[in-house]
Design a protein around this motif. Structure first.
Motif, PDB file in Angstrom:
ATOM      1  N   ARG A   1      50.942  18.601  45.247  1.00 45.62           N
ATOM      2  CA  ARG A   1      51.216  17.961  46.521  1.00 45.62           C
ATOM      3  C   ARG A   1      49.977  18.039  47.404  1.00 45.62           C
ATOM      4  NH1 ARG A   1      56.337  16.548  47.870  1.00 45.62           N
ATOM      5  NH2 ARG A   1      55.137  15.197  49.230  1.00 45.62           N
TER       6      ARG A   1
ATOM      7  N   ASP B   1      48.511  17.549  51.479  1.00 47.15           N
ATOM      8  CA  ASP B   1      48.863  17.559  52.894  1.00 47.15           C
ATOM      9  C   ASP B   1      47.959  16.571  53.643  1.00 47.15           C
ATOM     10  OD1 ASP B   1      50.091  18.312  55.209  1.00 47.15           O
ATOM     11  OD2 ASP B   1      49.336  20.367  55.237  1.00 47.15           O
ATOM     12  N   THR B   2      48.432  16.063  54.753  1.00 41.13           N
ATOM     13  CA  THR B   2      47.610  15.214  55.621  1.00 41.13           C
ATOM     14  C   THR B   2      47.780  15.719  57.050  1.00 41.13           C
ATOM     15  OG1 THR B   2      48.097  13.316  54.232  1.00 41.13           O
ATOM     16  CG2 THR B   2      47.114  12.857  56.367  1.00 41.13           C
ATOM     17  N   ARG B   3      46.700  15.874  57.750  1.00 43.36           N
ATOM     18  CA  ARG B   3      46.805  16.306  59.150  1.00 43.36           C
ATOM     19  C   ARG B   3      45.900  15.454  60.022  1.00 43.36           C
ATOM     20  NH1 ARG B   3      46.618  22.840  59.388  1.00 43.36           N
ATOM     21  NH2 ARG B   3      47.368  22.358  61.464  1.00 43.36           N
ATOM     22  N   HIS B   4      46.422  15.102  61.183  1.00 39.60           N
ATOM     23  CA  HIS B   4      45.592  14.431  62.176  1.00 39.60           C
ATOM     24  C   HIS B   4      45.085  15.492  63.148  1.00 39.60           C
ATOM     25  CE1 HIS B   4      46.652  10.334  60.997  1.00 39.60           C
ATOM     26  NE2 HIS B   4      47.809  10.866  60.662  1.00 39.60           N
TER      27      HIS B   4
ATOM     28  N   HIS C   1      42.514  16.168  66.658  1.00 31.20           N
ATOM     29  CA  HIS C   1      41.747  15.580  67.769  1.00 31.20           C
ATOM     30  C   HIS C   1      40.832  16.658  68.319  1.00 31.20           C
ATOM     31  CE1 HIS C   1      44.127  11.818  68.232  1.00 31.20           C
ATOM     32  NE2 HIS C   1      44.950  12.531  67.491  1.00 31.20           N
TER      33      HIS C   1
ATOM     34  N   ARG D   1      37.362  21.577  72.258  1.00 31.70           N
ATOM     35  CA  ARG D   1      37.883  21.740  70.903  1.00 31.70           C
ATOM     36  C   ARG D   1      36.792  21.287  69.927  1.00 31.70           C
ATOM     37  NH1 ARG D   1      43.327  18.395  71.276  1.00 31.70           N
ATOM     38  NH2 ARG D   1      41.911  17.065  72.454  1.00 31.70           N
TER      39      ARG D   1
ATOM     40  N   ASP E   1      39.607  27.688  69.991  1.00 34.92           N
ATOM     41  CA  ASP E   1      39.528  26.228  69.967  1.00 34.92           C
ATOM     42  C   ASP E   1      38.540  25.707  68.947  1.00 34.92           C
ATOM     43  OD1 ASP E   1      41.479  25.320  71.688  1.00 34.92           O
ATOM     44  OD2 ASP E   1      40.286  25.850  73.450  1.00 34.92           O
TER      45      ASP E   1
ATOM     46  N   ARG F   1      36.475   7.951  63.780  1.00 37.50           N
ATOM     47  CA  ARG F   1      37.379   8.769  62.983  1.00 37.50           C
ATOM     48  C   ARG F   1      36.644   9.171  61.726  1.00 37.50           C
ATOM     49  NH1 ARG F   1      42.754   6.306  59.916  1.00 37.50           N
ATOM     50  NH2 ARG F   1      42.325   7.361  57.978  1.00 37.50           N
TER      51      ARG F   1
ATOM     52  N   VAL G   1      42.445  13.798  59.117  1.00 40.28           N
ATOM     53  CA  VAL G   1      41.972  12.590  59.790  1.00 40.28           C
ATOM     54  C   VAL G   1      41.542  13.061  61.178  1.00 40.28           C
ATOM     55  CG1 VAL G   1      42.585  10.294  60.588  1.00 40.28           C
ATOM     56  CG2 VAL G   1      43.591  11.203  58.481  1.00 40.28           C
TER      57      VAL G   1
ATOM     58  N   HIS H   1      39.900  12.697  64.735  1.00 43.62           N
ATOM     59  CA  HIS H   1      39.523  11.785  65.817  1.00 43.62           C
ATOM     60  C   HIS H   1      38.642  12.600  66.767  1.00 43.62           C
ATOM     61  CE1 HIS H   1      42.841   9.146  64.423  1.00 43.62           C
ATOM     62  NE2 HIS H   1      43.392  10.305  64.127  1.00 43.62           N
TER      63      HIS H   1
ATOM     64  N   GLY I   1      51.613  12.762  51.939  1.00 41.36           N
ATOM     65  CA  GLY I   1      53.060  12.882  51.770  1.00 41.36           C
ATOM     66  C   GLY I   1      53.730  11.601  51.327  1.00 41.36           C
ATOM     67  N   HIS I   2      52.959  10.504  51.270  1.00 42.65           N
ATOM     68  CA  HIS I   2      53.573   9.209  50.953  1.00 42.65           C
ATOM     69  C   HIS I   2      53.596   8.983  49.451  1.00 42.65           C
ATOM     70  CE1 HIS I   2      54.129   7.794  55.068  1.00 42.65           C
ATOM     71  NE2 HIS I   2      53.004   8.419  55.341  1.00 42.65           N
TER      72      HIS I   2
ATOM     73  N   HIS J   1      59.097   9.158  49.109  1.00 38.75           N
ATOM     74  CA  HIS J   1      58.531   9.185  50.461  1.00 38.75           C
ATOM     75  C   HIS J   1      57.362   8.220  50.612  1.00 38.75           C
ATOM     76  CE1 HIS J   1      61.051  12.679  50.880  1.00 38.75           C
ATOM     77  NE2 HIS J   1      60.453  13.254  49.864  1.00 38.75           N
TER      78      HIS J   1
ATOM     79  N   ALA K   1      51.988  16.288  63.634  1.00 38.98           N
ATOM     80  CA  ALA K   1      50.612  15.826  63.440  1.00 38.98           C
ATOM     81  C   ALA K   1      50.349  15.456  61.985  1.00 38.98           C
ATOM     82  CB  ALA K   1      49.622  16.891  63.897  1.00 38.98           C
ATOM     83  N   ARG K   2      51.288  15.765  61.094  1.00 38.49           N
ATOM     84  CA  ARG K   2      51.174  15.281  59.703  1.00 38.49           C
ATOM     85  C   ARG K   2      51.363  13.769  59.657  1.00 38.49           C
ATOM     86  NH1 ARG K   2      50.394  20.794  59.656  1.00 38.49           N
ATOM     87  NH2 ARG K   2      49.655  21.289  57.570  1.00 38.49           N
TER      88      ARG K   2
ATOM     89  N   ALA L   1      51.774  11.667  62.803  1.00 39.53           N
ATOM     90  CA  ALA L   1      51.447  10.917  64.022  1.00 39.53           C
ATOM     91  C   ALA L   1      49.959  11.028  64.312  1.00 39.53           C
ATOM     92  CB  ALA L   1      52.245  11.453  65.206  1.00 39.53           C
TER      93      ALA L   1
ATOM     94  N   ASP M   1      47.124  12.503  69.876  1.00 39.34           N
ATOM     95  CA  ASP M   1      46.761  13.894  70.165  1.00 39.34           C
ATOM     96  C   ASP M   1      48.000  14.638  70.664  1.00 39.34           C
ATOM     97  OD1 ASP M   1      45.611  16.263  70.859  1.00 39.34           O
ATOM     98  OD2 ASP M   1      44.007  15.382  72.074  1.00 39.34           O
TER      99      ASP M   1
ATOM    100  N   ARG N   1      48.085  20.973  75.398  1.00 34.94           N
ATOM    101  CA  ARG N   1      47.361  20.794  76.668  1.00 34.94           C
ATOM    102  C   ARG N   1      47.178  19.321  77.002  1.00 34.94           C
ATOM    103  NH1 ARG N   1      42.542  24.490  74.717  1.00 34.94           N
ATOM    104  NH2 ARG N   1      43.257  23.457  72.828  1.00 34.94           N
TER     105      ARG N   1
ATOM    106  N   ARG O   1      54.505   6.151  59.674  1.00 37.74           N
ATOM    107  CA  ARG O   1      54.646   4.694  59.635  1.00 37.74           C
ATOM    108  C   ARG O   1      55.938   4.193  60.270  1.00 37.74           C
ATOM    109  NH1 ARG O   1      52.857   4.020  53.318  1.00 37.74           N
ATOM    110  NH2 ARG O   1      51.011   5.305  53.447  1.00 37.74           N
TER     111      ARG O   1
ATOM    112  N   TRP P   1      65.224   7.975  56.427  1.00 38.02           N
ATOM    113  CA  TRP P   1      64.014   8.125  55.604  1.00 38.02           C
ATOM    114  C   TRP P   1      63.015   9.051  56.285  1.00 38.02           C
ATOM    115  CZ3 TRP P   1      58.800   7.347  56.067  1.00 38.02           C
ATOM    116  CH2 TRP P   1      58.070   7.373  54.879  1.00 38.02           C
TER     117      TRP P   1
ATOM    118  N   TRP Q   1      61.242  12.472  55.061  1.00 36.22           N
ATOM    119  CA  TRP Q   1      59.773  12.602  54.996  1.00 36.22           C
ATOM    120  C   TRP Q   1      59.335  13.867  55.725  1.00 36.22           C
ATOM    121  CZ3 TRP Q   1      55.281  13.092  57.690  1.00 36.22           C
ATOM    122  CH2 TRP Q   1      54.098  12.723  57.038  1.00 36.22           C
TER     123      TRP Q   1
ATOM    124  N   ASP R   1      60.160  17.020  53.818  1.00 33.90           N
ATOM    125  CA  ASP R   1      59.241  17.165  52.687  1.00 33.90           C
ATOM    126  C   ASP R   1      57.863  17.619  53.167  1.00 33.90           C
ATOM    127  OD1 ASP R   1      58.489  16.678  49.846  1.00 33.90           O
ATOM    128  OD2 ASP R   1      57.176  15.180  50.768  1.00 33.90           O
TER     129      ASP R   1
ATOM    130  N   VAL S   1      55.644  20.987  52.162  1.00 32.08           N
ATOM    131  CA  VAL S   1      54.273  20.952  51.642  1.00 32.08           C
ATOM    132  C   VAL S   1      53.340  21.749  52.553  1.00 32.08           C
ATOM    133  CG1 VAL S   1      52.319  19.430  51.167  1.00 32.08           C
ATOM    134  CG2 VAL S   1      54.608  18.766  50.448  1.00 32.08           C
TER     135      VAL S   1
END
Lengths: 959, 156
Positions: free
Chosen positions: A153, A155-158, A160, A185, A227, A244, A262, A264, A565-566, A570, B93-94, B96, B99, B103, B117, B141, B145, B148, B152
């Motif tokens: 598996r 993982d994905t994290r956004h 900033h 940060r 931070d 990005r 990802v 930003h 995760g897609h 999913h 944040a996985r 979306a 930010d 804060r 999505r 769905w 997600w 899951d 992970v």
């Protein structure tokens, strides 16, 4: 070989691993490559084209040779793979093993395999292409593609951050610290397991500390800041607008195998360093030939020595530092051979330490077929060669700034003659470059890029002389041997020469013809040398010729990391209507259609699919059917200017739509093609409800929002998407009115609720809107209730309809009935190339007003009589199906003049029917054509008929 | 660790009105001062989702309070969960892109965005608590997600 002391490894613990079936062991802190070196393994792979034995050459992402198959994953770089207990690695491009590879006969055929061999050989005849393709695919690429789903598996994290720093050398660490202390940060990304540097001068000191210790202290300080995010073992592989940056991080532990970040970032600082490039000579690919900086990293970080006795070909002063470091780690340095007449102070230090130095000399050939046994050396000015004995041959040709991400940001570079490499032009991209990637040659320079003058520490280090301008050593007459520029793809000096001779005049063409830099290493060590050779052959300067443009990803990224995760169930959203629980509980067969999971049919025990569809159609046409159409796109329109808005977006006129009435409309794209169709109903003075096709809901919303916000902001129209707010239930069939009457608390007689009218009131106790519209050609009512009540109203309708023989029907029956009626569908007949007239609806266009797309329709091509037009097709034999995806031809040998858009069995008519788009179709009524599906070996005669197969007068609709 | 609690069904009302002063007069309560801001009250909330688009929740969603303005009932369009726990923001944040740092996205903010999505509205309630409203058809769905993704990520 393992050095007796040193290295950041835990010698108290052993990790067992296997390579090509043989057992080895290493220590925690080893990478796969360092452990193989420590075990004295020399051959780790076979080369791409000639199957020559290859050894470990680099340390990190630049590695062209030490690429391993780890389980199902190919092309894992040994230096970036931490050793783990039980690791199973296999060499690539060899059978049965890298030590005994039968494919090595390719080496004997080498003269027959010049650059462009495949292009030249596999051109004609065209009909053999499927065979050629198989051969080429087998020969192309290293490693073995996985045959089973990736079990891991990802993982994905956004994230900033205000500042993203890529690269954890001195400049990167200093930049991160400078930013972090301002309370921002900060993220620091580095692809090594630990941050640090590889200074030219191993004795360099910062503020009185060993440079490594000074940096380690700062790394620890960064790690302690809340931070600051330190991503170790992480590669920034793509930079795109935003800005990005996508980073893939390798993880340990039981959870995800990798994480894609990802990022930003407000500000991006690239401290991506510089890549040592080799020097090229005959047979420079033998196992034992290695980048000097890589040998030093293995020795100092992992106490892994590449051999016992090394000759170093030094085109850069740092190689002298490497010689001193390696000797300190226990290696014998047979000689340092330097093509330059003189080097900087580090050379003096090496000589004083007793290392033999040969300035003004070149290594011209490596000796030993399965591993270096020595080399031939000669004066650069010419003269006799002599042999030096060694088992390791280290090469150092200077450092090329790593500017892949800078280039992806749109940055421009300029050639720096003194450095012999391209440097970033500051300000040409919205990113900053610091340290070696911006041309810093020393620690002090690198730190000065990142730190204000007042914060600069005191740096003691040896200055450097300019690197060797020559990358390719001469090949004396009488000596043979391939001189490899790109080790990954087996591209030689001669291949580049051939490409230029054959007329490839641009470096991008030379790359594509020779495959220079197209391996997993992306030409990190070869790109500049190859471009230099091409420039020389083109008799132009390297500054003019330039280097190829790096594209993302900078390094290979596994698909799993991109998918995150897609995956599996999913992968993509599967939307369901509020009535889905009933469908699931009542045997519906569902399928993903666009973003929706919808019931296709409700098969009963013992029925074939076609029997179920036929039953659902016949029951609807004979009694009454119930269909879930909640997926339809729905919009609430309010405001004084809604009629004007509708006039502008639909082809037909809307000014005179009365309250309580519905109207059918068609929308065009701005290029005149049909976009969508549906009904809009007037519920009140300034209140309208619009319905659009399920698959087009988001597209139409974007279209309408754009028009309202940008083109016509003066219109008083509030557009609210309410697809999710309303469940929609279609009741269709001759007995539909009776079913509705049993539920509705208002008058549903034909007088009160005629065709194309609407009523509002309670249905099954729920406030509802009922539209008398039809997509089946039957008397039909579409009942809209708030979504939270959708399931209850559906169940009430099933109960109320039971005495009338109600049955649910799915999308298959719906599509059958629409085809029987000749109703077009976006995506089928309206495929983005079809005009209103092509669909036989040209008369709908109002001439008294304009609408989006109308002007485009005056173009002559849209008026041509041979445009493809929608027609119906019938087979001569009613029981003869029409092949799916068939093309329409006038005679067996003629060209295609059309195609089938829907071919299906009509239970109502007891025969197979089809809709098709056929050139000049309406003028062909009654003609017999052929529906041909050559791949299926089918060709069926069909007669062109009107597309409305059933009830052309619409008597069933009105009841 | 993250917990999901379904939110009770709330009246939801989209209100169109450009002038926030006119709205304030109609509402008789404080309105969010800027785009992507929300006013939270015990019985409901007012979210400013667009220059002229407001989403009223709970007590604020009584259509009669907004006489003279265009209002559209969207109570059936969204399904909500309260997502709470130390990893709540990290989990979101996985999926979306915005930010979600506490804060930068504290209570008093709101966002209409996509999560994995799927169309969603995020309404932070506290440092470790965010209300997630998903478009109804996507909700089952999306919940799968998120569960899951939490497994992970080690946040389950």
């Amino acid at each position: 070989m393992r050095a007796a002391t040193g290295g950041a490894i835990d010698r108290t613990r052993r990790l067992g691993f296997r390579f090509d079936g043989r057992e080895f062991s290493g220590h925690p802190g080893d990478t796969l490559s360092s452990a193989l070196l420590a075990n004295g393994v020399r051959i780790v792979g076979r080369s791409f084209k000639y199957h020559r034995p290859r050894g470990i050459f680099g340390y990190g992402a630049e590695e062209p040779n030490a690429l391993f198959q780890l389980g199902e994953e190919p092309n894992c770089r040994g230096g970036l793979t931490p050793l783990s207990q039980g690791l199973e690695a296999a060499g690539q491009n060899a059978w049965p093993s890298v030590r005994f590879d039968l494919g090595a006969v390719a080496g004997l055929a080498a003269p027959l395999l010049p650059a462009g061999f495949y292009y030249k050989t596999f051109m004609a005849p065209r009909r053999l292409w499927p065979l050629y393709e198989g051969l080429i695919r087998r020969a192309a690429g290293l490693g073995r593609a996985p045959g089973t789903p990736d079990p891991h598996r990802y993982d994905t994290r956004h994230a900033h951050v205000e500042v993203l720093v890529v690269g954890g050398g001195p400049a990167g660490i200093a930049a991160a610290l400078a930013a972090a202390t301002r309370g921002q940060r900060v993220m620091l990304v580095d692809d090594g397991a630990r941050l640090g540097l590889m200074a030219a001068d191993p004795a360099a000191r910062i503020d009185g500390l060993a440079a490594d210790d000074w940096l380690a202290a700062r790394e620890a300080a960064l790690a302690a800041m809340p931070d600051v995010t330190l991503l170790r073992r992480a590669t920034a592989f793509a930079l795109s607008d935003g800005p990005r940056v996508d980073v893939v991080q390798h993880l340990d532990g039981p959870g995800a195998r990798q994480c894609r970040w990802v990022v930003h970032a407000g500000r991006i600082v690239l401290a991506t360093g510089a890549q040592e490039r080799p020097l090229v000579f005959a047979d420079n690919d033998r196992p034992g030939v290695m980048l000097a900086s890589a040998a030093r990293a293995y020795a100092t970080r992992h106490a892994a020595l590449p051999g016992r006795r090394a000759v170093i070909l030094a085109g850069h002063d740092s190689a002298y530092g490497t010689a001193l470091a390696l000797r300190g780690a226990g290696m014998e340095i047979a000689a340092i051979v330097d093509p330059r007449p003189a080097a900087g102070p580090l050379a003096r230090a090496a000589r004083e330490a007793g290392i033999p130095c040969l300035p003004g000399h070149a290594v011209v050939k490596a000796l030993g077929a399965r591993g270096v046994k020595g080399c031939l050396v000669m004066p650069i000015a010419g003269g006799a060669t002599r042999r030096l004995e060694c088992d390791t041959l280290l090469v150092s040709g200077g450092f090329t700034p790593s500017l892949q991400l800078f280039a992806q940001a749109g940055g421009r570079t300029r050639f720096d003659a003194a450095l012999g490499a391209f440097l970033p032009v500051a300000g040409s991209a919205p990113v900053e470059c610091v340290g070696a990637c911006a041309g810093a040659a020393t620690i002090a320079e690198a730190l000065a890029h990142s730190l204000p003058a007042g914060a600069m520490p005191r740096v003691e280090e040896a200055p450097e002389a300019a690197p060797c301008a020559l990358s390719i050593m001469p090949l004396p007459p009488g000596l043979r041997g391939k001189r490899f520029i790109d080790l990954h793809n087996d591209v030689t000096v001669e291949d580049i020469d051939l490409a230029v001779r054959e007329g490839f005049g641009h470096i991008e063409q030379v790359k594509r013809y020779t495959t220079l830099g197209m391996g997993t290493d992306q030409g990190r060590t070869s790109g500049l040398i190859g471009a230099g050779q091409a420039a020389a052959r083109m008799e132009r300067t390297l500054a003019e010729v330039g280097v190829t443009r790096p594209r993302p990803p900078v390094s290979p990224v596994t698909f799993g990391a991109l998918a995150g995760g897609h995956v599996g169930p999913h992968m993509a959203p599967g939307r369901v209507t509020p009535i889905q629980p009933w469908h699931d509980a009542n045997g519906a067969r569902t399928a993903q259609v666009g973003s929706w999971r919808r019931p296709q049919l409700y098969p009963r025990a013992g029925e074939t699919d076609q029997q179920a569809i036929d039953r659902e159609v016949l029951n609807t046409r004979g009694k009454v059917g119930l269909v879930d159409v909640s997926t339809l796109g729905k919009f609430d329109l309010r405001g004084r200017d809604v009629p004007e808005f509708l006039n502008r977006v639909y082809v037909n006129a809307w000014s005179n739509l009365a309250i309580g009435r519905c109207r059918y409309g068609v929308m065009l794209r701005e290029d005149g093609m049909v976009l969508d169709d549906g009904t809009t109903s007037r519920l009140g003075e300034h209140l309208y409800a619009m319905t659009v096709t399920t698959g087009n809901a988001e597209r139409v919303q974007a279209h309408l929002d754009r028009l309202l916000q940008l083109a016509w902001p003066e219109l008083d129209v509030a557009l609210t998407p309410v697809t999710e707010q309303w469940a929609a239930i279609g009741v269709a069939g001759p007995r539909a009115r009776e079913v509705l009457a049993a539920m509705a608390e208002f008058d549903v007689s034909d007088a009160a609720l005629p065709y194309m009218a609407l009523a509002q009131g309670r249905v099954a106790g729920i406030p509802a809107r009922v539209f008398r519209i039809s997509f089946s050609g039957e008397r039909a009512y579409e009942v809209n209730v708030p979504s939270q009540h959708g399931l209850a109203v559906w169940e009430a309708a099933m109960e109320a309809g039971a005495p009338f023989g109600i049955m649910p029907y799915g999308t298959e029956a719906m599509l059958t009935m629409r085809a029987e009626k000749g109703f077009f569908m976006p995506g089928f007949e309206a495929d983005g190339r079809t005009t209103l007239d092509d669909l036989g609806l040209g008369r709908m266009m109002s001439r008294r007003k304009g609408c989006v797309g109308q002007a485009a329709l005056r173009r002559p091509a849209f008026l041509a009589p041979d445009r493809k037009q929608m027609v119906g097709l019938l087979t001569e034999d009613a029981a003869q199906p029409i092949p799916r995806g068939a093309q329409i031809v006038a005679d067996a040998s003629g060209p295609s003049i059309g195609h089938i858009t829907a071919g299906l069995h009509s239970a109502t008519l007891g025969r197979w029917i089809a809709l098709a788009l056929v050139e000049g179709g309406r003028a062909r009524m009654g003609e017999t054509l052929l529906a041909a599906a050559p791949l299926a070996g089918q060709s069926v005669p069909v007669r062109v008929v009107d597309p409305v197969f059933l009830d052309p007068e619409g008597e069933r609709l009105r009841g | 660790m993250v917990e999901f609690t379904p939110l009770p069904a709330l009246p939801l009302l989209t209100v169109w009105g450009g002038e926030s002063q006119a709205l304030a007069a109609a509402a008789g309560m404080a309105l969010p001062p800027a785009l992507c801001r929300a006013t939270l009250a015990p019985g409901g909330a007012v979210l400013r989702l667009g220059p002229t688009e407001w989403l009223m929740m709970g007590d604020a969603a009584r259509a009669d309070a907004w006489a003279g303005l265009d209002t559209v009932d969207v109570s059936g369009a969204w399904t909500g969960w309260r997502i709470a726990g130390r990893g709540a923001r990290a989990l979101l944040a996985r999926g979306a892109m915005i930010d979600l740092d506490a804060r930068h996205f504290p209570p008093g903010h709101c966002a209409r965005t996509r999560v994995a999505r799927c169309p969603a509205i995020l309404l932070p309630r506290a440092e470790d608590t965010i209300d997630l409203f998903a478009a109804r058809s996507y909700a089952p769905w999306l919940l799968g997600w998120l569960h899951d993704a939490a497994r992970v990520a080690g946040l389950a």
